[in-house]
Design a protein around this motif. Structure first.
Motif, PDB file in Angstrom:
ATOM      1  N   LEU A 113      -5.265  -9.373   3.936  1.00 46.09           N
ATOM      2  CA  LEU A 113      -3.897  -9.077   3.516  1.00 46.09           C
ATOM      3  C   LEU A 113      -2.979 -10.288   3.558  1.00 46.09           C
ATOM      4  N   ASP A 114      -3.492 -11.427   3.953  1.00 50.38           N
ATOM      5  CA  ASP A 114      -2.658 -12.628   4.028  1.00 50.38           C
ATOM      6  C   ASP A 114      -2.045 -12.956   2.665  1.00 50.38           C
ATOM      7  N   GLY A 115      -0.726 -13.087   2.647  1.00 51.37           N
ATOM      8  CA  GLY A 115      -0.029 -13.420   1.406  1.00 51.37           C
ATOM      9  C   GLY A 115       0.097 -12.269   0.442  1.00 51.37           C
ATOM     10  N   ARG A 116      -0.349 -11.091   0.828  1.00 52.42           N
ATOM     11  CA  ARG A 116      -0.303  -9.928  -0.064  1.00 52.42           C
ATOM     12  C   ARG A 116       0.722  -8.913   0.429  1.00 52.42           C
ATOM     13  N   ARG A 117       1.160  -8.061  -0.488  1.00 51.77           N
ATOM     14  CA  ARG A 117       1.998  -6.935  -0.119  1.00 51.77           C
ATOM     15  C   ARG A 117       1.092  -5.812   0.346  1.00 51.77           C
ATOM     16  N   ALA A 118       1.509  -5.131   1.394  1.00 52.59           N
ATOM     17  CA  ALA A 118       0.692  -4.065   1.960  1.00 52.59           C
ATOM     18  C   ALA A 118       1.593  -3.053   2.652  1.00 52.59           C
ATOM     19  N   THR A 119       1.026  -1.871   2.895  1.00 48.42           N
ATOM     20  CA  THR A 119       1.753  -0.837   3.623  1.00 48.42           C
ATOM     21  C   THR A 119       0.808  -0.140   4.578  1.00 48.42           C
ATOM     22  N   THR A 120       1.368   0.682   5.433  1.00 50.72           N
ATOM     23  CA  THR A 120       0.608   1.531   6.343  1.00 50.72           C
ATOM     24  C   THR A 120       1.529   2.681   6.719  1.00 50.72           C
ATOM     25  N   HIS A 121       1.101   3.526   7.631  1.00 49.88           N
ATOM     26  CA  HIS A 121       1.956   4.622   8.075  1.00 49.88           C
ATOM     27  C   HIS A 121       3.272   4.053   8.590  1.00 49.88           C
ATOM     28  N   TRP A 122       4.385   4.717   8.237  1.00 47.52           N
ATOM     29  CA  TRP A 122       5.703   4.184   8.583  1.00 47.52           C
ATOM     30  C   TRP A 122       5.861   3.932  10.078  1.00 47.52           C
ATOM     31  N   PHE A 123       5.156   4.686  10.919  1.00 43.97           N
ATOM     32  CA  PHE A 123       5.292   4.519  12.359  1.00 43.97           C
ATOM     33  C   PHE A 123       4.761   3.166  12.836  1.00 43.97           C
ATOM     34  N   TYR A 124       3.846   2.571  12.038  1.00 45.58           N
ATOM     35  CA  TYR A 124       3.181   1.341  12.469  1.00 45.58           C
ATOM     36  C   TYR A 124       3.544   0.116  11.628  1.00 45.58           C
ATOM     37  N   THR A 125       4.467   0.268  10.676  1.00 42.62           N
ATOM     38  CA  THR A 125       4.747  -0.856   9.779  1.00 42.62           C
ATOM     39  C   THR A 125       5.316  -2.060  10.516  1.00 42.62           C
ATOM     40  N   ARG A 126       6.209  -1.832  11.466  1.00 39.99           N
ATOM     41  CA  ARG A 126       6.805  -2.957  12.183  1.00 39.99           C
ATOM     42  C   ARG A 126       5.775  -3.662  13.061  1.00 39.99           C
ATOM     43  N   GLU A 127       4.866  -2.892  13.625  1.00 45.96           N
ATOM     44  CA  GLU A 127       3.805  -3.507  14.419  1.00 45.96           C
ATOM     45  C   GLU A 127       2.892  -4.345  13.538  1.00 45.96           C
ATOM     46  N   LEU A 128       2.585  -3.836  12.342  1.00 44.70           N
ATOM     47  CA  LEU A 128       1.745  -4.594  11.411  1.00 44.70           C
ATOM     48  C   LEU A 128       2.424  -5.910  11.040  1.00 44.70           C
ATOM     49  N   ALA A 129       3.714  -5.851  10.748  1.00 43.07           N
ATOM     50  CA  ALA A 129       4.459  -7.059  10.380  1.00 43.07           C
ATOM     51  C   ALA A 129       4.537  -8.045  11.539  1.00 43.07           C
ATOM     52  N   ALA A 130       4.694  -7.541  12.759  1.00 39.48           N
ATOM     53  CA  ALA A 130       4.811  -8.418  13.919  1.00 39.48           C
ATOM     54  C   ALA A 130       3.479  -9.089  14.249  1.00 39.48           C
ATOM     55  N   ARG A 131       2.403  -8.355  14.159  1.00 38.78           N
ATOM     56  CA  ARG A 131       1.091  -8.899  14.516  1.00 38.78           C
ATOM     57  C   ARG A 131       0.528  -9.816  13.443  1.00 38.78           C
ATOM     58  N   PHE A 132       0.915  -9.552  12.184  1.00 34.95           N
ATOM     59  CA  PHE A 132       0.356 -10.332  11.078  1.00 34.95           C
ATOM     60  C   PHE A 132       1.498 -10.812  10.174  1.00 34.95           C
ATOM     61  N   PRO A 133       2.191 -11.865  10.587  1.00 35.66           N
ATOM     62  CA  PRO A 133       3.378 -12.330   9.851  1.00 35.66           C
ATOM     63  C   PRO A 133       3.084 -12.827   8.440  1.00 35.66           C
ATOM     64  N   ASP A 134       1.827 -13.130   8.122  1.00 35.10           N
ATOM     65  CA  ASP A 134       1.492 -13.583   6.772  1.00 35.10           C
ATOM     66  C   ASP A 134       1.362 -12.430   5.786  1.00 35.10           C
ATOM     67  N   VAL A 135       1.432 -11.214   6.298  1.00 30.57           N
ATOM     68  CA  VAL A 135       1.345 -10.034   5.433  1.00 30.57           C
ATOM     69  C   VAL A 135       2.747  -9.610   5.015  1.00 30.57           C
ATOM     70  N   LYS A 136       2.941  -9.346   3.743  1.00 32.26           N
ATOM     71  CA  LYS A 136       4.233  -8.894   3.225  1.00 32.26           C
ATOM     72  C   LYS A 136       4.298  -7.375   3.326  1.00 32.26           C
ATOM     73  N   VAL A 137       4.704  -6.888   4.488  1.00 33.95           N
ATOM     74  CA  VAL A 137       4.670  -5.455   4.763  1.00 33.95           C
ATOM     75  C   VAL A 137       5.846  -4.752   4.095  1.00 33.95           C
ATOM     76  N   ASP A 138       5.538  -3.714   3.346  1.00 34.64           N
ATOM     77  CA  ASP A 138       6.557  -2.869   2.735  1.00 34.64           C
ATOM     78  C   ASP A 138       6.469  -1.519   3.428  1.00 34.64           C
ATOM     79  N   GLU A 139       7.472  -1.200   4.211  1.00 34.65           N
ATOM     80  CA  GLU A 139       7.372  -0.038   5.088  1.00 34.65           C
ATOM     81  C   GLU A 139       7.689   1.283   4.413  1.00 34.65           C
ATOM     82  N   ASP A 140       8.048   1.267   3.149  1.00 36.84           N
ATOM     83  CA  ASP A 140       8.487   2.521   2.528  1.00 36.84           C
ATOM     84  C   ASP A 140       7.771   2.775   1.208  1.00 36.84           C
ATOM     85  N   ARG A 141       6.444   2.651   1.217  1.00 39.80           N
ATOM     86  CA  ARG A 141       5.670   2.900   0.012  1.00 39.80           C
ATOM     87  C   ARG A 141       4.481   3.803   0.321  1.00 39.80           C
ATOM     88  N   ILE A 142       4.153   4.670  -0.623  1.00 37.25           N
ATOM     89  CA  ILE A 142       2.996   5.558  -0.466  1.00 37.25           C
ATOM     90  C   ILE A 142       1.705   4.748  -0.506  1.00 37.25           C
TER      91      ILE A 142
END
Length: 322
Positions: A113-142
């Motif tokens: 997911l490095d350099g890519r846009r990605a999503t996960t369950h809204w409850f874990y989006t901030r954790e995903l972004a914090a642990r993997f800063p190279d991932v462009k996490v979008d917290e509000d997508r299906i």
């Protein structure tokens, strides 16, 4: 026939397997099976889910698959090194690599997911972004399809993810038939919000609650800060500060989102022209509604209406449009 590898692990969420029903019904719809699904795990054999139900699996191997899907769980767990190594080379031998829910953490750990846009369950989006800063996490997508790497929100969103896959492979007619068989909405667009953030607005005072109620009941009216402040019996300055403090959002943003959600509901439940819906929802014109839809849902009103009619849309664009 396309081979689908579905990777599970001890403690995986059983609901992730619901996505496999989409492949099953796609095979029934085509008459000649289009997909062969294989359950995989690091060690092979029986794998116990988070609810205690076990499934039989084959040991993960380096055979080519058309699509490799990583299941999700009710929590984020550490991934075995063997699995991470297999996933790192997966894009070289698989046309698509996907994740459901927290499976995105496994893909991220493998560097997919490095350099890519990605999503996960809204409850874990901030954790995903914090642990993997190279991932462009979008917290509000299906779901998001960024090239050959696809990620989805919660376990139920895995059904939307695979319906999008079916539409890409077999066309909108088959995807619509499968959705009807499963008695689900025909593939929510990837840009659709995971939830209505406005449901979480819980103001502490009756004054701000009155203002929110007034907004909802009078979307066609001009809802200026001065007017809303009068409803709340506060000065405009006091109202703006109190509203922001109690809801975390500005009055203008909430009004726009309420109008966008009302307009979306009208698009889903009526055949009114876009111009008429824009006026009924309180937007000055269709262009302002379009901009509000892009901010709220990631796609314009016309794209949502096309998806409701079962017309094919560009998955890569609609799923990741900013």
């Amino acid at each position: 026939m396309q081979r689908i590898g579905f990777v599970v692990y001890p403690g995986f969420h059983l609901l992730s397997l619901a996505a496999l029903s989409v492949f099953e019904y796609a095979n029934l719809a085509t008459g000649d099976p289009a997909y062969e699904v294989e359950l995989l795990s690091v060690a092979g054999g029986a794998v116990r889910s988070s609810i205690g139900v076990t499934v039989a699996t084959t040991k993960v191997h380096s055979s080519p698959y058309d699509t490799l899907i990583m299941a999700g769980g009710t929590a984020v767990v550490s991934s075995p090194p063997e699995l991470i190594e297999e996933l790192r080379t997966a894009p070289d031998r698989c046309r698509r690599v996907m994740s459901i829910c927290t499976g995105a953490f496994v893909l991220a750990e493998a560097g997919l997911l490095d350099g890519r846009r990605a999503t996960t369950h809204w409850f874990y989006t901030r954790e995903l972004a914090a642990r993997f800063p190279d991932v462009k996490v979008d917290e509000d997508r299906i779901f998001i399809a960024d090239g050959a790497i696809w990620t989805s929100a919660g376990a139920c969103a895995g059904i939307d993810l695979v319906l999008a896959l079916i539409e890409q492979d077999l066309g909108a007619t088959i995807a619509r038939t499968v959705a009807r068989k499963l008695v689900v909405y025909h593939r929510r667009g990837g840009g659709q919000s995971q939830f209505s953030e406005l449901l979480d607005l819980a103001p502490k005072t009756d004054r701000i609650q009155r203002a929110l109620t007034h907004m909802r009941r009078n979307l066609q009216m001009e809802l200026s800060v001065a007017q809303l402040a009068k409803v709340a019996n506060l000065s405009p300055r006091q109202f703006s500060r109190a509203f922001q403090a109690e809801t975390g959002q500005s009055p203008a943003k909430v009004v726009e989102r309420l109008r966008a959600e009302a307009a979306r509901l009208m698009i889903e439940q009526s055949r009114h022209p876009i111009d008429v819906i824009a006026r009924q929802a309180g937007f000055a014109d269709r262009d302002r509604m379009r901009r509000a839809f892009l901010r709220a849902f990631g796609q314009p009103p016309q794209a949502i209406r096309r998806s409701l009619r079962g017309e094919p849309i560009d998955i890569a664009v609609s799923a990741i449009e900013p």
